[in-house]
Write a protein that holds these residues in place. Structure first.
Motif, short mmCIF file in Angstrom:
data_model
loop_
_atom_site.label_atom_id
_atom_site.label_comp_id
_atom_site.label_asym_id
_atom_site.label_seq_id
_atom_site.Cartn_x
_atom_site.Cartn_y
_atom_site.Cartn_z
N UNK A 1 0.71 -1.20 -0.16
CA UNK A 1 0.04 0.14 -0.04
C UNK A 1 0.88 1.43 0.23
N UNK A 2 1.96 1.20 0.69
CA UNK A 2 2.68 2.35 0.56
C UNK A 2 3.78 2.47 -0.63
N UNK A 3 3.60 1.35 -1.40
CA UNK A 3 4.48 1.58 -2.47
C UNK A 3 5.93 1.21 -2.50
N UNK A 4 6.07 0.18 -1.41
CA UNK A 4 7.54 0.05 -1.24
C UNK A 4 7.92 -1.32 -1.88
N UNK A 5 8.98 -1.42 -2.49
CA UNK A 5 9.28 -2.64 -3.13
C UNK A 5 10.06 -3.45 -2.09
N UNK A 6 9.63 -4.62 -1.96
CA UNK A 6 10.36 -5.44 -1.01
C UNK A 6 11.56 -6.31 -1.59
N UNK A 7 12.38 -6.28 -0.61
CA UNK A 7 13.75 -6.92 -1.13
C UNK A 7 15.03 -6.07 -0.88
N UNK A 8 16.01 -6.60 -1.40
CA UNK A 8 17.18 -5.94 -1.11
C UNK A 8 17.87 -5.38 -2.40
N UNK A 9 16.97 -5.11 -3.37
CA UNK A 9 17.26 -4.10 -4.52
C UNK A 9 17.85 -2.92 -4.35
N UNK A 10 17.25 -2.42 -3.25
CA UNK A 10 17.65 -1.09 -2.99
C UNK A 10 18.77 -0.59 -2.63
N UNK A 11 19.61 -1.80 -2.44
CA UNK A 11 21.25 -1.63 -2.20
C UNK A 11 21.97 -0.86 -3.33
N UNK A 12 21.41 -1.17 -4.46
CA UNK A 12 22.05 -0.63 -5.66
C UNK A 12 21.57 0.67 -5.87
N UNK A 13 20.50 1.23 -5.46
CA UNK A 13 19.91 2.63 -5.88
C UNK A 13 21.26 3.52 -5.16
N UNK B 1 24.15 5.53 9.82
CA UNK B 1 24.00 5.57 8.41
C UNK B 1 22.86 4.70 7.95
N UNK B 2 22.69 3.49 8.64
CA UNK B 2 21.96 2.53 8.17
C UNK B 2 20.52 2.35 8.82
N UNK B 3 20.62 2.38 10.10
CA UNK B 3 19.40 2.13 11.04
C UNK B 3 18.58 3.45 10.93
N UNK B 4 19.20 4.66 10.67
CA UNK B 4 18.48 5.92 10.86
C UNK B 4 18.35 6.59 9.30
N UNK B 5 19.52 7.04 8.72
CA UNK B 5 19.36 7.72 7.44
C UNK B 5 18.66 6.96 6.35
N UNK B 6 19.38 5.66 6.14
CA UNK B 6 18.87 4.81 5.10
C UNK B 6 17.63 4.36 5.22
N UNK B 7 17.20 4.00 6.40
CA UNK B 7 15.67 3.43 6.85
C UNK B 7 14.67 4.81 6.51
N UNK B 8 15.03 5.88 6.95
CA UNK B 8 14.18 7.18 6.78
C UNK B 8 13.83 7.21 5.15
N UNK B 9 14.95 7.25 4.53
CA UNK B 9 15.06 7.67 2.92
C UNK B 9 14.26 6.22 2.25
N UNK B 10 14.50 5.40 2.39
CA UNK B 10 14.08 4.20 1.68
C UNK B 10 12.87 3.50 2.09
N UNK B 11 12.33 3.82 3.55
CA UNK B 11 11.35 3.21 4.06
C UNK B 11 11.43 1.65 3.88
N UNK B 12 12.53 1.03 3.80
CA UNK B 12 12.47 -0.55 3.92
C UNK B 12 12.78 -0.94 5.27
N UNK B 13 11.86 -0.64 5.94
CA UNK B 13 12.17 -1.07 7.46
C UNK B 13 12.59 -2.24 7.52
N UNK B 14 11.99 -3.45 7.20
CA UNK B 14 12.37 -4.74 7.52
C UNK B 14 13.65 -5.09 7.03
#
Lengths: 371, 368
Positions: free
Chosen positions: B36-48, B323-336
Motif C-alpha cells: 500500500x505504501x508503494x515499497x518494493x520489498x527485497x534488497x534491490x535498494x542497495x544498488x540505488x 547511517x543504516x538504521x536511521x538515515x537509510x531507513x528514513x530515506x528508503x522506508x524499507x524498514x524490515x
C-alpha cells in the motif's frame, strides 16, 4: 580509654617479640604499609590538593544558588539556578503542573512497596511482592495517563524526566521477571522446539545492540499490528525495552538454574511431583535465591540502558537534561545539568549494587549449611 | 518430575500451530502494508543511489554512490570505533586492575573510585556529558590550540599533519624494513654482540628519520573559520572512542581482577621465592594464567564494546546504526530489510567473537 594507643603498641611489640608473630597493624601501618605506599599517598594528596580547591571554588564559592535572590548567574562559578529552574522538567518532563500530584502518588506507592519488602513477613514472599508491584504499575499507568475516572487525559508525549526513567525501567524489570523465568525454563526443557525457540530469542536479543531492538520496536510494530496509530511511541519503546530485559533476565536465571544439582530434580520426581509442582516447590525457590545478585545486576543494567530511549525520541531524565543544555540560554551550563543527572543515576545504581553485594554475602553464608 | 504425558502432545501441537498462524498473519499484513505504501520489498535498494554525504569515511564515498557502498563505509566506521575502543579499553583496564590489586591503599582507593563511578552511571550519560563539555571547553577554529606547531585542536575536531608517500620515502622505508629483517634473522642464528647492535640502531634511526623527512607533509592551517589540510578526526569520533574506552575499561578491569584472583596464591609465592619482583611476577608468571582464566568474560566485554559503539547515533557519528538504521531507513522506508541487515551484522560480529573464544577454550582444555 584506660590503655592508650602507645601502651597498646608496646604490648603488641612485646608479645610480638615473645611469640615472633605479627602484631595487629596500627592505623598508620594500615594506610601506608611501606615507602611506596607513603609516596603514593602523598602524590594522591597532592593531586587532591591541586584539583579540589578550584572545583570547590566553582561548585560552591563562586556558584549561584537558587536561594540567593539573583536571577542571573555569575560567569565564573557553577549555576545551580539553572538546575533549580529546570528541576520540574528534569523530574516530570512536560507533565502539566496541576496534575503532578498523580506522579507523587505513584512515587509514594513505589516507596511503600519498597518499605513492604523490608518487612520480614513479606521478604520471603517473592510472588506476593511481584504481584503487588505488577498491579501497582498497571494502576500507575492508568493514573498517569488519565482519561478515566474523571481524570483529565495526559498524552504520553508530555511524559518525561526522572518519572519516565523510573516507570520505564520498573516496567522492564517487572515484566522481565516472569518472561525471564519462562525463557530460562524453556531453554532447560526436554522439548527441542521449545529449547530452540527460547535459545534463538535470547541469543539474538543479546547479540544485537539495544538501539537496534528499540528501532525494531519503534519502526516495525506499526507494520505488523493492524491498528492505525493505536500504539503510541511510548508503548512501542516499552515493548522494546521489555524484550531486551527479558533476554538478559533469562540468562541471569538460567545461570543459577544450571547450578542446581541434578539430585534436586530427581528428589522432586521421587516425591511424585509433576513438572510444575516440582518447579514451584523445589527448584525455583533455590534458583531465585542463588540468582538474586545476578538479577540485581541485570536491574542496574536495565536502569542504565533505559537512557537509550532518548535516541528514539522519548525524553527520560538524561534526555530532558540533554535537551535543556542545548537551549542557547543555558548552553554554557551543560556541566551543571550533567552533574545533576550523573548524581541521580549514581545514587540509584550504587544503592542497588550495594544491595547486590549484601545479597551475595548473605547467600555465601547460608550456602552449604544443612538445615 | 515425570516427562510430559501423552495428553500434553495435542495441546502443544495446537500452541505451535497458533504461533505459526500468528506469525504468518503478521507477515501477510506487513507485506500488504508495504504494498500500500508503494515499497518494493527485497534488497534491490542497495544498488540505488544513496544521495547523502557521510561526514567521516575511511574509503571514498560521495552522494552519487549506492546504499550498498554506504553500508560498507558505515560498517568500516563501526569496526574502527570498536577496534580503537577495544585496544584502549584493554590497556586502561589492565592498568586499573593492577592498581586495584596493588598493596598500596592510596592507589587501590583511586582505582576503586574510578571503577565505581564509571560502572554506576549510564554510558550514554558519560558520552553526552563528555561531548557537551568538550564542545563547550574547546575553542573555535580561529583560536585553535596548537600542539608543537603540528597538530590543531578545536571544537571541529583534532587535526593531525597528513603524510603523503614519495619515492624517496618509500625507498628509505624499504631499506629500514630490510635492515631490521636482516638483523633479526642473523641474531637468531648467532649472537651478534653490542657493536653490531649499536651500529644497526644508528642506521635504523637515520633511515627512519630520512623516511619521515622525505615524506610529503601537510600541516593543518587555520584559514578564516576553517582548517585546511591535514587529517581531520571529527570530535564525534574522538569523544566516542574516549567514552567507550573509559567505560569498557572499568568492566575489563573487573574481568582482569577476577582473572588475577583466580591464579592460586602459590604461583605468586613461588615467583617471589625465585627472586622475581612484583612487576616481573605479573609479566612472567601471573598474567598468562590470569588471561586464560578471564578470556571468556573478556570476549563478552569486547562484544559489549561492539554493541555499545552503536551509541554513535546519539552524537551523530556515521556508524552502522546512524547511517543504516536511521538515515537509510528514513530515506528508503524499507524498514524490515534495513533492520534485518543491521541486526544480522551485529549478530555475526558477536557470534564470531564468541565462536572464536569457544574454539580457543576447547583447544586449551584439550592441551591441559
Amino acid at each position: 580509654m584506660g590503655t592508650s594507643a602507645a601502651s597498646r603498641w608496646n604490648v603488641s611489640v612485646q608479645s610480638n617479640l615473645r611469640t615472633g608473630r605479627a602484631h595487629s597493624p596500627s592505623i598508620w601501618q594500615r594506610i601506608a604499609p611501606n615507602r611506596a605506599s607513603a609516596v603514593a599517598l602523598l602524590l594522591a594528596l597532592l593531586v587532591v590538593g591541586v584539583a579540589a580547591p578550584p572545583m570547590f571554588q566553582w561548585a560552591v564559592l563562586d556558584a549561584t544558588f537558587p536561594g540567593s535572590a539573583r536571577t542571573h548567574c555569575e560567569v565564573r562559578g557553577a549555576c545551580w539556578l539553572f538546575v533549580a529552574e529546570r528541576l520540574p522538567q528534569f523530574l516530570y518532563g512536560y507533565y502539566p503542573a496541576p496534575e503532578r500530584w498523580r506522579l507523587h502518588l505513584i512515587a509514594a506507592g513505589i516507596a511503600a512497596w519498597c518499605a513492604m519488602l523490608m518487612l520480614p513477613a513479606f521478604r520471603r514472599r517473592l510472588d506476593v511482592a511481584i504481584g503487588a508491584i505488577s498491579v501497582g504499575l498497571a494502576a500507575g499507568y492508568v493514573l498517569a495517563a488519565g482519561g478515566m475516572f474523571g481524570l483529565p487525559k495526559v498524552e504520553t508525549n508530555l511524559w518525561g524526566g526522572l518519572f519516565v526513567t523510573l516507570i520505564l525501567s520498573l516496567t522492564a524489570m517487572v515484566a522481565s521477571f516472569p518472561a525471564g523465568v519462562a525463557l530460562a525454563l524453556a531453554r532447560h526443557a526436554r522439548n527441542p522446539i521449545l529449547r530452540g525457540l527460547s535459545g534463538a530469542f535470547v541469543e539474538i536479543i543479546r547479540g544485537v545492540p539495544l538501539l537496534a531492538i528499540l528501532f525494531l520496536a519503534v519502526v516495525l510494530i506499526p507494520l505488523f499490528i493492524p491498528a492505525d496509530g493505536g500504539i503510541g511511541l511510548f508503548a512501542r519503546v516499552v515493548v522494546g525495552l521489555c524484550l531486551y530485559a527479558s533476554a538478559y533476565m533469562a540468562e541471569a536465571i538460567r545461570g543459577s538454574l544450571q547450578s542446581i544439582p541434578r539430585g534436586q530434580f530427581d528428589a522432586a520426581a521421587a516425591l511424585g511431583l509433576r513438572y510444575w509442582p516440582a518447579m514451584r516447590l523445589v527448584i525455583l525457590p533455590q534458583v531465585m535465591r542463588r540468582a538474586i545478585p545476578n538479577i540485581i545486576n541485570t536491574f542496574i543494567q536495565i536502569l542504565k540502558d533505559s537512557t537509550l530511549v532518548l535516541i528514539v525520541g522519548v525524553f527520560d531524565l538524561l534526555g530532558m537534561v540533554n535537551l535543556a543544555v542545548s537551549d542557547p540560554k543555558w548552553m554554557t551550563n551543560s556541566t551543571e545539568g550533567f552533574v545533576f543527572a550523573g548524581l541521580v543515576f549514581f545514587v540509584l545504581c550504587f544503592t542497588m549494587s550495594r544491595l547486590s553485594l549484601r545479597a551475595e554475602r548473605l547467600l555465601s553464608k547460608g550456602e552449604g549449611r544443612v538445615p | 518430575m515425570r516427562p510430559p504425558g501423552r495428553r500434553a502432545l495435542p495441546i502443544q501441537l495446537l500452541i505451535y500451530l497458533a504461533v505459526a498462524a500468528l506469525a504468518v498473519a503478521a507477515a501477510l499484513y506487513a507485506i500488504e502494508v508495504m504494498r500500500m505504501r508503494g515499497i518494493q520489498a527485497g534488497f534491490g535498494f542497495l544498488k540505488n543511489t544513496a544521495g547523502f554525504e557521510i561526514g567521516f569515511k575511511l574509503i571514498r564515498f560521495d552522494s552519487t554512490d549506492s546504499y550498498g557502498r554506504a553500508f560498507v563505509v558505515a560498517l568500516l566506521n563501526t569496526l574502527l570505533v570498536s577496534g580503537l575502543s577495544v585496544v584502549l579499553g584493554t590497556a586502561i583496564g589492565l592498568l586499573v586492575a593492577v592498581a586495584r590489586l596493588a598493596p598500596i591503599p592510596a592507589i587501590k582507593a583511586a582505582a576503586t573510585m574510578y571503577v565505581e563511578a564509571i560502572r554506576n552511571t549510564p554510558l550514554l550519560f558519560q558520552l553526552l556529558a563528555l561531548y557537551a563539555v568538550s564542545l563547550a571547553v574547546l575553542p573555535p577554529p580561529r583560536d585553535s590550540i596548537t600542539v608543537v606547531g603540528l597538530a590543531l585542536v578545536n571544537n571541529r575536531g583534532i587535526f593531525l599533519p597528513s603524510a603523503g608517500m614519495t619515492a624517496r620515502a618509500a625507498l628509505a622505508a624499504i631499506a629500514l624494513v630490510l635492515l631490521l629483517a636482516a638483523y633479526g634473522w642473523l641474531s637468531r642464528r648467532r649472537s651478534l654482540g653490542r657493536p653490531v647492535l649499536a651500529l644497526t640502531a644508528i642506521i635504523a634511526v637515520a633511515l627512519a628519520a630520512s623516511t619521515l623527512a622525505s615524506m610529503d607533509w601537510v600541516v593543518p592551517k587555520v584559514l578564516g573559520f576553517n582548517v585546511e589540510g591535514g587529517i581531520a578526526l571529527v570530535p564525534e569520533l574522538a569523544v566516542l572512542v574516549v567514552a567507550l574506552s573509559l567505560y569498557s575499561a572499568a568492566f575489563i578491569a573487573e574481568t582482569f581482577r577476577s582473572g588475577f584472583l583466580a591464579v592460586p596464591a602459590g604461583q605468586w609465592h613461588a615467583a617471589f621465592a625465585l627472586g622475581l619482583d612484583r612487576a616481573a611476577t605479573i609479566r612472567g608468571v601471573v598474567l598468562a594464567q590470569a588471561l586464560r582464566a578471564c578470556l571468556p568474560a573478556l570476549a563478552s566485554q569486547y562484544i559489549n564494546v561492539i554493541k555499545a559503539s552503536s551509541l554513535a547515533a546519539a552524537v551523530g557519528f556515521p556508524d552502522l546504526m546512524q547511517v543504516f538504521g536511521k538515515t537509510t531507513l528514513n530515506q528508503t522506508g524499507q524498514a524490515v530489510e534495513v533492520i534485518a541487515l543491521t541486526m544480522a551484522v551485529y549478530l555475526v560480529m558477536s557470534m564470531t567473537i564468541a565462536g572464536a573464544v569457544h574454539g580457543y577454550e576447547r583447544r586449551v582444555a584439550m592441551e591441559r
